[in-house]
Design an enzyme around this catalytic site. Sequence first.
Site, PDB file in Angstrom:
ATOM      1  N   SER A 125     -52.643  -3.465   4.383  1.00  0.00           N
ATOM      2  CA  SER A 125     -53.918  -3.056   3.771  1.00  0.00           C
ATOM      3  C   SER A 125     -54.856  -4.232   3.524  1.00  0.00           C
ATOM      4  O   SER A 125     -55.640  -4.219   2.575  1.00  0.00           O
ATOM      5  CB  SER A 125     -53.692  -2.292   2.453  1.00  0.00           C
ATOM      6  OG  SER A 125     -52.929  -1.144   2.713  1.00  0.00           O
ATOM      7  N   ARG A 126     -54.758  -5.217   4.371  1.00  0.00           N
ATOM      8  CA  ARG A 126     -55.652  -6.384   4.296  1.00  0.00           C
ATOM      9  C   ARG A 126     -55.505  -7.180   3.001  1.00  0.00           C
ATOM     10  O   ARG A 126     -56.388  -7.944   2.646  1.00  0.00           O
ATOM     11  CB  ARG A 126     -57.121  -5.959   4.482  1.00  0.00           C
ATOM     12  CG  ARG A 126     -57.403  -5.285   5.823  1.00  0.00           C
ATOM     13  CD  ARG A 126     -57.151  -6.256   6.983  1.00  0.00           C
ATOM     14  NE  ARG A 126     -57.390  -5.654   8.304  1.00  0.00           N
ATOM     15  CZ  ARG A 126     -56.428  -5.194   9.107  1.00  0.00           C
ATOM     16  NH1 ARG A 126     -55.152  -5.228   8.724  1.00  0.00           N
ATOM     17  NH2 ARG A 126     -56.740  -4.714  10.291  1.00  0.00           N
TER      18      ARG A 126
END
Length: 217
Positions: free
Chosen positions: A195-196
């Site tokens: 999720s970055r």
Amino acid sequence: MNDSAPDALSKRKDYGSIALEEGSLSSDPIEQLMAWVAEADAAGIYEPNAMVLSTIDPGGAPSSRTVLLRGIDEHGLYFYTDYGSRKGLALLANPEVSVVFPWYAQHRQVLIYGHASPVDSEVSDAYFATRPRGSQIGAWSSEQSRPIESREALEARVLEMERRFADNPDIPRPESWGGFVIEPQRMEFWAGRTSRLHDRVSFDRESRGWSVTRLQP
Ligand SMILES: Cc1cc2nc3c(=O)[nH]c(=O)nc-3n(C[C@H](O)[C@H](O)[C@H](O)COP(=O)(O)O)c2cc1C
């Protein structure tokens, strides 16, 4: 956005879940870099020692290119090139550099900011002597980054240098070719996470040792 953009531009990969903990990194970022280069090599990464080097020319224009890391010690990172090339001239005028080691397959990068200086001529001589003869002839044949009228003209220059050094078992180093050593001032270790929410740990050089800071992704 262009609807006909190739699929490659819209792919989204989920990065790994392996955490990068400050405590699991060496307190010496140069040692940590060596460890990651070795791990990239062990993982079968093509050219694990390739780094993208950015320089600033006297007019202030940045430029980037790949070079190979050929040595690393407490003084910093060593690479070899033509001192008269675009990067060579830029560095002789302005030592500031930025470097990226891009190990995408491992969800890792290392970013470095530092100062590059030419190495002692004996260091360049010693490294040049280890190069294959073809690369040594190549260094004599090419004035890196300068225009040439054709491939044929380059090949003619190679033949000329092969004749010139035909009786030399050891080819001397051209004066204009040699090493630079990059002394890092800042080194950031980056690991891709889900999720970055990537991990980023920055080492900043202090008068003694390094300060360590976690950065937001
Ligand atoms: C994988 C790879 C490794 C390279 N290694 C070097 C190197 O160690 N030294 C070098 O001078 N050029 C190397 N090159 C070529 C440079 O990227 C660049 O084309 C050349 O140095 C001229 O750059 P300049 O005109 O900006 O000075 C390499 C290129 C690639 C793709």
